[in-house]
Scaffold this motif. Structure first.
Motif, PDB file in Angstrom:
ATOM      1  N   GLY A 213      19.338  33.359   1.560  1.00  0.00           N
ATOM      2  CA  GLY A 213      20.220  32.257   1.215  1.00  0.00           C
ATOM      3  C   GLY A 213      20.560  32.266  -0.262  1.00  0.00           C
ATOM      4  N   ALA A 214      21.822  31.904  -0.595  1.00  0.00           N
ATOM      5  CA  ALA A 214      22.267  31.919  -1.986  1.00  0.00           C
ATOM      6  C   ALA A 214      21.496  30.931  -2.844  1.00  0.00           C
ATOM      7  CB  ALA A 214      23.762  31.632  -2.048  1.00  0.00           C
ATOM      8  N   LYS A 216      18.383  29.973  -2.516  1.00  0.00           N
ATOM      9  CA  LYS A 216      17.063  30.541  -2.807  1.00  0.00           C
ATOM     10  C   LYS A 216      17.162  31.625  -3.878  1.00  0.00           C
ATOM     11  CE  LYS A 216      14.657  29.706   1.566  1.00  0.00           C
ATOM     12  NZ  LYS A 216      13.916  30.334   2.699  1.00  0.00           N
ATOM     13  N   MET A 217      18.218  32.440  -3.788  1.00  0.00           N
ATOM     14  CA  MET A 217      18.382  33.505  -4.770  1.00  0.00           C
ATOM     15  C   MET A 217      18.644  32.933  -6.162  1.00  0.00           C
ATOM     16  SD  MET A 217      20.457  36.586  -2.857  1.00  0.00           S
ATOM     17  CE  MET A 217      21.752  35.599  -2.101  1.00  0.00           C
ATOM     18  N   LYS A 218      19.457  31.888  -6.231  1.00  0.00           N
ATOM     19  CA  LYS A 218      19.761  31.278  -7.524  1.00  0.00           C
ATOM     20  C   LYS A 218      18.497  30.672  -8.132  1.00  0.00           C
ATOM     21  CE  LYS A 218      22.972  28.140  -9.829  1.00  0.00           C
ATOM     22  NZ  LYS A 218      24.201  27.322  -9.678  1.00  0.00           N
ATOM     23  N   GLN A 219      17.705  29.992  -7.320  1.00  0.00           N
ATOM     24  CA  GLN A 219      16.468  29.403  -7.826  1.00  0.00           C
ATOM     25  C   GLN A 219      15.485  30.483  -8.257  1.00  0.00           C
ATOM     26  OE1 GLN A 219      15.938  26.031  -8.290  1.00  0.00           O
ATOM     27  NE2 GLN A 219      14.212  26.873  -9.462  1.00  0.00           N
ATOM     28  N   PHE A 220      15.455  31.585  -7.510  1.00  0.00           N
ATOM     29  CA  PHE A 220      14.576  32.698  -7.863  1.00  0.00           C
ATOM     30  C   PHE A 220      14.943  33.256  -9.236  1.00  0.00           C
ATOM     31  CE2 PHE A 220      13.820  37.293  -7.939  1.00  0.00           C
ATOM     32  CZ  PHE A 220      12.454  37.341  -7.675  1.00  0.00           C
ATOM     33  N   VAL A 221      16.241  33.412  -9.490  1.00  0.00           N
ATOM     34  CA  VAL A 221      16.684  33.904 -10.791  1.00  0.00           C
ATOM     35  C   VAL A 221      16.272  32.937 -11.891  1.00  0.00           C
ATOM     36  CG1 VAL A 221      18.705  34.473 -12.198  1.00  0.00           C
ATOM     37  CG2 VAL A 221      18.591  35.232  -9.820  1.00  0.00           C
ATOM     38  N   ASP A 240      28.478  29.504  -9.014  1.00  0.00           N
ATOM     39  CA  ASP A 240      28.552  28.853  -7.705  1.00  0.00           C
ATOM     40  C   ASP A 240      27.827  29.682  -6.661  1.00  0.00           C
ATOM     41  OD1 ASP A 240      30.067  26.759  -8.702  1.00  0.00           O
ATOM     42  OD2 ASP A 240      31.973  27.779  -8.289  1.00  0.00           O
ATOM     43  N   LEU A 241      27.319  29.003  -5.632  1.00  0.00           N
ATOM     44  CA  LEU A 241      26.552  29.693  -4.600  1.00  0.00           C
ATOM     45  C   LEU A 241      27.395  30.740  -3.864  1.00  0.00           C
ATOM     46  CD1 LEU A 241      24.423  26.781  -3.052  1.00  0.00           C
ATOM     47  CD2 LEU A 241      23.775  28.451  -4.805  1.00  0.00           C
ATOM     48  N   HIS A 242      28.692  30.470  -3.704  1.00  0.00           N
ATOM     49  CA  HIS A 242      29.522  31.455  -2.994  1.00  0.00           C
ATOM     50  C   HIS A 242      29.811  32.688  -3.857  1.00  0.00           C
ATOM     51  CE1 HIS A 242      32.676  29.164  -5.180  1.00  0.00           C
ATOM     52  NE2 HIS A 242      33.293  30.331  -5.215  1.00  0.00           N
ATOM     53  N   ASN A 243      29.402  32.639  -5.116  1.00  0.00           N
ATOM     54  CA  ASN A 243      29.559  33.794  -6.006  1.00  0.00           C
ATOM     55  C   ASN A 243      28.240  34.527  -6.230  1.00  0.00           C
ATOM     56  OD1 ASN A 243      32.294  33.648  -6.429  1.00  0.00           O
ATOM     57  ND2 ASN A 243      32.162  32.476  -8.306  1.00  0.00           N
TER      58      ASN A 243
END
Length: 386
Positions: A213-214, A216-221, A240-243
Motif C-alpha cells: 500500500g502507498a 505504508k510505503m510513505k510512512q516507511f520512508v 501524494d499517495l498516487h505518486n
C-alpha cells in the motif's frame, strides 16, 4: 484482419518510439504496437544525461525538451545515517564527447514529444501481442484481438517482460536482492531548491508487507529518513499517495547481454528488453535512446539497398541484409550494454551494503569514485542518423 508492414516495433516506450522516430527521420515507415490504450507513463520522471541529449539531438527533439526542463548542475552524496557529506561532484564542464548536459525530464513529456513527431497512424494502441510465428522469411505477429501483422523486421521494445525476448529465449531476469520505492512531489508554486541533486546512502530492508500500500510505503520512508535536510522531509510530505510506487530491482546478468542470442534472423530486441538494469546509474532511458539511433540506422541501411514491396517475393538477399543489419546493431551495443548493467549493479550493491568493512571503505575511500562513475558512464556519443 491481416496487415503487412516493413518494420514492426512492439512497445511504445522510450526505445520503441525513439526507434520509430529514427526510422521516420530516415524516410522509413514503421508500425508500433502498444498493448495499453495510451502512452505508458509509469515512472514519473528520469534523469537525462549527456548521452541521452546527444541521442535526442540526432532524433531532432532536443530543443523542444530543453525548454521544459532545467539543468542539474551537480550532486552531493551524503549519508542518511550520519548526515555527513561524503563527496560532491559537478555535472558541468567538458567531457570526451563535448559539453556535459544533465536534466531531470518528466517521462510523460518525453514520450509525448517523441510521439508527436511521428506520422499519424504509426502507433496502434490496444494491440497486445499474444504470439509470434513465421511464414517463410516473414514474421507473423498475432494480436489478442485476433488481428495478424506480417513484417520483414520485428523489433521488441516491450520492456523487462518482453514477449519478443521470450520468443528469442533470452535469459530470464534475476533479482538484485533490492527493492525501490519511488515517488514524485509536484510544486505548483516556485520553490527555493538549488540545481544540485542530493543523493542519500542508506541501508534499509523493505518488508514485503510494506509494499502492499502507498500509505505504508510513505510512512516507511518517513520512519527511515535518518539525518536529512528539512527540505527532504517536506518533499516526502508533499508526495501524494498516487505518486508512490514500489518495484523489485531486477536485471539480466551482464554476461548474458554479450553471449545471449539477442537477435535471430530478422528479429531483435532493444532498450529494457535487451539489457534490463538496476536504476543506480540512471541510464535505463538514456541507453534506450542510444539504442534507438543505432538501431534505426542499421535497419535503414539494410532496407535502403534494393527495397522492394513486401507483397512481392521476399528474396533471401533482402532477408540477409536485414539479418546482418540487426546483427550489426547487437554487436555495436553489446559491450556498452554490458558496461552499463555491470556498473549499475556493482554501484547499487556497494552503496546499499550493510557490511561494516564495506561501509567504511565506501564512505571513507570510495564515495568520490562512486559518485564520479555516473557522469563518466554518461560521457558517450551514439552518433547521428546520417
Amino acid at each position: 484482419m491481416e496487415i503487412v508492414e516493413d518494420v514492426v516495433i512492439v512497445g511504445a516506450g522510450i526505445a520503441g518510439l525513439g526507434t520509430a522516430l529514427g526510422l521516420h527521420r530516415l524516410g522509413l515507415r514503421s508500425l508500433v504496437l502498444e498493448a495499453s490504450d495510451g502512452l505508458r507513463v509509469t515512472g514519473f520522471a528520469l534523469t537525462m544525461w549527456s548521452n541521452a541529449w546527444k541521442a535526442l539531438d540526432a532524433l531532432g527533439v532536443r530543443v523542444a525538451l530543453r525548454r521544459k526542463h532545467l539543468l542539474v548542475d551537480g550532486a552531493v552524496l551524503s549519508s542518511s545515517v550520519t548526515g555527513s557529506t561524503l563527496s560532491q561532484i559537478s555535472y558541468q564542464g567538458k567531457g570526451k564527447y563535448g559539453n556535459r548536459e544533465t536534466r531531470c525530464v518528466k517521462r510523460n513529456v518525453l514520450l509525448e514529444t517523441l510521439a508527436e513527431e511521428l506520422p499519424q497512424g504509426t502507433i496502434r494502441f490496444c494491440s497486445k501481442v499474444s504470439s509470434i510465428a513465421e511464414d517463410g522469411y516473414l514474421k507473423v505477429v498475432h494480436l489478442a484481438d485476433g488481428s495478424i501483422v506480417k513484417t520483414k523486421a520485428l523489433i521488441g521494445c516491450d520492456g523487462v517482460n518482453s514477449v519478443v525476448a521470450k520468443w528469442l529465449r533470452l535469459a530470464n531476469l534475476v533479482s538484485s536482492g533490492r527493492t525501490s520505492i519511488r515517488g514524485m512531489a509536484e510544486y505548483r508554486k516556485p520553490h527555493d531548491f538549488s540545481s544540485v541533486c542530493l543523493r542519500l546512502i542508506s541501508n534499509i530492508y523493505i518488508d514485503e508487507d510494506i509494499q502492499k500500500g502507498a500509505s505504508k510505503m510513505k510512512q516507511f520512508v518517513f520512519d527511515n529518513l535518518g539525518e536529512v535536510p528539512q527540505q527532504v522531509v517536506e518533499v516526502v510530505e508533499k508526495t501524494d499517495l498516487h505518486n508512490i510506487l514500489s518495484s523489485p530491482l531486477r536485471l539480466r546478468w551482464p554476461w548474458n547481454v554479450i553471449w545471449g542470442e539477442n537477435c535471430k534472423g530478422n528479429v531483435c530486441v532493444a532498450g529494457d528488453a535487451l539489457h534490463p538494469m538496476t536504476p543506480d546509474l540512471g541510464q535505463g532511458g538514456c541507453s534506450a535512446l542510444e539504442n534507438s539511433v543505432v538501431l534505426a540506422k542499421c535497419i535503414a541501411e539494410a532496407l535502403s539497398e534494393g527495397t522492394q514491396s513486401i507483397n512481392s517475393k521476399y528474396e533471401e538477399g533482402e532477408y540477409g541484409r536485414i539479418k546482418r543489419g540487426l546483427e550489426k546493431f547487437v554487436k555495436e551495443r553489446k559491450w556498452r550494454g554490458f558496461a552499463l548493467v555491470a556498473t549499475a549493479y556493482v554501484l547499487g550493491m556497494t552503496q546499499q551494503s550493510n557490511g561494516t568493512v564495506m561501509k567504511f571503505v565506501r564512505d571513507k575511500l570510495l564515495s568520490a569514485y562512486l559518485a564520479g562513475l555516473i557522469p563518466k558512464m554518461a560521457d558517450y556519443d551514439c552518433g547521428n542518423l546520417n
